[in-house]
Design a protein around this motif. Structure first.
Motif, PDB file in Angstrom:
ATOM      1  N   UNK A   1      -2.552   6.046   6.985  1.00 55.60           N
ATOM      2  CA  UNK A   1      -1.344   6.620   7.586  1.00 55.60           C
ATOM      3  C   UNK A   1      -1.653   7.899   8.365  1.00 55.60           C
TER       4      UNK A   1
ATOM      5  N   UNK B   1       0.797  -1.233   0.000  1.00 50.94           N
ATOM      6  CA  UNK B   1       0.000   0.000   0.000  1.00 50.94           C
ATOM      7  C   UNK B   1       0.831   1.286   0.000  1.00 50.94           C
ATOM      8  N   UNK B   2       1.778   1.304  -0.947  1.00 52.85           N
ATOM      9  CA  UNK B   2       2.491   2.563  -1.184  1.00 52.85           C
ATOM     10  C   UNK B   2       1.711   3.318  -2.259  1.00 52.85           C
ATOM     11  N   UNK B   3       1.770   4.652  -2.243  1.00 55.64           N
ATOM     12  CA  UNK B   3       1.079   5.415  -3.283  1.00 55.64           C
ATOM     13  C   UNK B   3       1.906   5.309  -4.563  1.00 55.64           C
TER      14      UNK B   3
ATOM     15  N   UNK C   1      -5.164   4.714   1.600  1.00 55.04           N
ATOM     16  CA  UNK C   1      -3.797   4.716   2.146  1.00 55.04           C
ATOM     17  C   UNK C   1      -3.588   5.968   2.994  1.00 55.04           C
TER      18      UNK C   1
ATOM     19  N   UNK D   1       6.688   8.939  -0.512  1.00 56.70           N
ATOM     20  CA  UNK D   1       5.716   8.200   0.286  1.00 56.70           C
ATOM     21  C   UNK D   1       5.959   8.449   1.769  1.00 56.70           C
TER      22      UNK D   1
ATOM     23  N   UNK E   1       5.057  12.100   2.741  1.00 60.36           N
ATOM     24  CA  UNK E   1       3.613  12.284   2.920  1.00 60.36           C
ATOM     25  C   UNK E   1       3.193  11.958   4.355  1.00 60.36           C
ATOM     26  N   UNK E   2       3.729  10.821   4.889  1.00 57.15           N
ATOM     27  CA  UNK E   2       3.405  10.445   6.267  1.00 57.15           C
ATOM     28  C   UNK E   2       3.942  11.477   7.255  1.00 57.15           C
TER      29      UNK E   2
ATOM     30  N   UNK F   1       2.130   6.663  -7.442  1.00 58.39           N
ATOM     31  CA  UNK F   1       2.668   7.794  -8.201  1.00 58.39           C
ATOM     32  C   UNK F   1       3.757   8.540  -7.434  1.00 58.39           C
ATOM     33  N   UNK F   2       4.040   8.106  -6.220  1.00 58.14           N
ATOM     34  CA  UNK F   2       5.039   8.811  -5.410  1.00 58.14           C
ATOM     35  C   UNK F   2       6.255   7.925  -5.208  1.00 58.14           C
TER      36      UNK F   2
END
Lengths: 233, 473
Positions: free
Chosen positions: B376, A101-103, B372, A111, A114-115, A105-106
């Motif tokens: 997170x 579940x990594x994005x 997602x 990734x 973003x967090x 497009x990033x």
């Protein structure tokens, strides 16, 4: 490890989650009670459909129980607002999934940034924190690769780095080695064990691999049809 | 997560789907273009008319009449007010009243309004026109401060007149005007019509022929027995020098002093003529010699209108001003603008549906990503904001290019209209006007509509069930 001296971090009491579709009701979790203490490595095992992932989602605050309570670090999750639950996922727990579940497009570093952004880390500091996180999982040479340019093991290591971004006390891992070959699986498991032993991060891992569970866990909760049939310490 | 982060995420999402974003923005561009060009037509019309009013000082001028006239009832077709005017004892507008009005500090200029009909003769051509008696002071006011050629007379007793360009044209004298292109018919050409410079008219003599009661008839009513003509009217010819030519009237020019000839006050007094000079005289049977049918009053500034008006009305005279009609005119424009705006808004509403459609598509594609983000730690508000930023950006960019499109369309339309007008001898006009409020209003309206369109998709995105979203492909 003496359990008596440890305070319970997560208290699950009479937890049930019943899915109802039309007239059919499916009890995914049924009257489950257990405790997880700070720094424990707990595995939840069971066959597909036994309610393992549902239990993990409830503790993550992604799902709401039908009845019962989860007391997370003294706070009743049933009483948390949707915003409070978002903060719970942001700061208290880190999640790792079977499908990473990594994005897509990033890049790896984006990734993690973003967090960090969700965690309110100032813009200037994000990049260096992200780099050191990726370094700690041995991926400092893959910073700017997109998820589809990474191997399964690498992607899962990015996911672990992301889960650690906001310094959670608990990591919730949903079949973290499910999509990996045995060598990579061992690498990932070693990483989780290291986090548990060296950084005292509580780990709650869902797996259907009994052997993996037995080698690394302090406690194994066995589920069948939504109920605990056995708890091994 | 800061607003800058949210903006960056929004932009990168729009950039990822460039073509779709561009098409959605194009919808807004067309919507805003339609809306602004429509409204700018309304505001342009309004501007042209109010500018013309201002140019002719209609907002600062009024007419004093011998009696009060209920204009509203006349407008509604009730002419009884006019007959009342003839029955009631009128308030005579005498020289002393004129002096009282002139003494009001806010009054800039006041003079009796008088015109008379006359026949003019110039270079063997004859024409019936009207002569307006004008004080020299009018040389300082538009449009008489800006003549096509020559100058306004500076003495009230000089034997000089100012002639209108139209009058000369009607006489078959085509005076050169840089803003006008003559188109001669075959007939004109046969007559030898040519364009002449204003200098060949200035300084020339013009004959003004007036009708008057034949003094012989009055002196000797039985003169016909002695072989005199029975015609009680006599003709009187006088010669004047043309010293100025007024400019051509444009379409929005509401010059209320339109006349063929402008003549100084003292000079005009000595010309025998029939003793009615305006429509008021015909209605006003009680008009006595030595009184005026109407006095033109101009105040120094627009705010003094009410005060001066009240002062004059307190004397018993009637006051009429175009400014009174302004409220009605403004209401008319408001209705027109609203109607044009409503038509233009239809296009924008369709564009808004386009935004909703694009956003919903985007949510469907990004379901897993939203899941997602929630897993997170993304909050519902942050996810909502991402979509709002995207919608606002579409609205903002759409508004900028939409204004550009609206401007372009109106320029082209104006060119086309003027291309039709110029050959017809009309002065080129600018029918469209983009005031600042329209530019900013269109921007705000576009962003608000876009945000409103983004509202439902944003709420939907924020409420996505993360458990399902994470399983979504």
């Amino acid at each position: 490890m003496s359990q008596v001296n440890l305070e319970s971090d997560i208290k699950v009491r009479n937890l049930s989650r019943i899915y109802s579709k039309a007239s059919i009701t499916i009890p995914a979790i049924h009257d489950v009670t257990f405790d997880i203490k700070k720094g424990e490595f707990v595995s939840i095992v069971g066959k597909s459909g036994s309610g393992k992932s549902t239990l993990l989602n409830l503790i993550a605050g992604l799902d709401k129980p039908t009845s019962g309570t989860i007391i997370f670090e003294g706070n009743d999750m049933a009483k948390m607002s949707r915003y409070k639950l978002a903060l719970h996922r942001r700061f208290s727990v880190g999640m790792i999934f079977q499908s990473f579940n990594l994005i897509p497009s990033r890049s790896a570093i984006e990734n993690i940034i973003l967090a960090l952004a969700f965690g309110g880390i100032p813009r200037k500091e994000r990049k260096s924190i992200a780099v050191s996180l990726l370094k700690s999982v041995g991926l400092d040479h893959r910073l700017h690769h997109l998820p589809n340019e990474l191997s399964g093991g690498e992607a899962q290591r990015v996911a672990i780095a992301r889960a650690l971004a906001n310094n959670p006390e608990v990591i919730l891992a949903d079949e973290p080695t499910g999509n990996l070959d045995s060598i990579t699986s061992k690498e990932i498991m070693d990483m989780l064990i290291k986090l548990n032993k060296e950084h005292q991060i509580t780990i709650l891992m869902v797996t259907h691999d009994k052997e993996t569970a037995e080698t690394c866990s302090d406690k194994i909760i066995r589920l069948k049809d939504g109920s605990i049939i056995r708890t091994l310490n | 997560m800061t607003f800058l982060d949210i903006t960056q995420i929004g932009f990168s999402n729009l950039w990822k789907t460039r073509l779709r974003t561009a098409l959605t923005i194009l919808g807004v561009v067309i919507g805003i273009g339609a809306l602004t060009s429509m409204v700018s037509f309304g505001t342009g019309m309004q501007k042209n008319i109010t500018d013309a009013f201002k140019k002719n000082d209609l907002f600062t001028s009024m007419n004093v009449t011998p009696g009060k006239i209920n204009l509203e009832s006349i407008q509604e077709g009730d002419l009884s007010g006019l007959s009342d005017l003839t029955k009631e004892k009128p308030f005579p507008l005498t020289d002393s009243i004129l002096e009282v009005i002139r003494a009001i500090p806010e009054v800039e200029i006041a003079f009796p309004e008088e015109t008379f009909a006359a026949r003019i003769q110039f270079k063997q051509e004859e024409l019936n026109t009207n002569v307006r008696i004008f004080p020299t002071a009018m040389q300082y006011y538009s449009p008489f401060n800006n003549l096509l050629a020559g100058q306004f007379y500076s003495s009230d007793s000089t034997r000089a007149v100012v002639v209108s360009w139209e009058t000369l044209k009607n006489l078959g004298i085509y005076v050169e005007d840089p803003t006008y292109e003559f188109h001669f018919t075959h007939e004109d050409s046969l007559k030898g019509a040519t364009i002449i410079s204003p200098d060949s008219v200035l300084g020339k003599k013009i004959q003004i022929i007036t009708a008057s009661i034949n003094p012989n008839i009055i002196r000797n009513p039985f003169g016909f027995l002695m072989g005199n003509r029975l015609d009680p009217f006599g003709e009187h010819t006088e010669e004047f020098e043309i010293i100025g030519i007024t400019r051509r009237y444009d379409d929005f020019n509401v010059n209320r002093f339109r006349a063929g000839i402008y003549m100084p006050v003292v000079t005009a007094k000595n010309i025998p003529r029939l003793n009615f000079s305006s429509v008021w005289d015909i209605l006003d049977s009680n008009k006595k010699d030595g009184t005026f049918s109407s006095i033109y009053v101009r105040v120094k500034e627009i705010n003094a209108m009410t005060k001066v008006r009240e002062q004059i009305e307190a004397m018993g005279a009637g006051v009429f001003s175009i400014a009174d009609q302004l409220k009605e005119i403004k209401r008319g424009f408001l209705i027109m603008d609203s109607l044009l705006g409503a038509i233009g808004s239809v296009a924008l509403i369709i564009a808004a549906l386009g935004i909703i459609n694009t956003m919903l598509m985007s949510i469907l594609e990004r379901t897993r990503e939203i899941g997602i983000m929630k897993a997170i730690g993304g909050s519902e508000n942050e996810i909502k904001l991402i979509f709002f930023v995207e919608a606002a950006f579409i609205g903002f960019i759409g508004a900028i290019f939409g204004l550009g499109l609206g401007w372009l369309v109106t320029r082209i339309a104006n060119q086309i209209i003027n291309a039709q007008l110029i050959p017809m001898g009309q002065i080129p006009v600018d029918l469209f006007y983009f005031p600042l409020w329209l530019i900013f209003g269109a921007m705000v309206f576009s962003i608000v509509i876009s945000l409103a369109a983004g509202l439902y998709p944003a709420i939907r995105a924020a409420r996505i069930d993360p458990v399902r979203a994470l399983r979504h492909d």
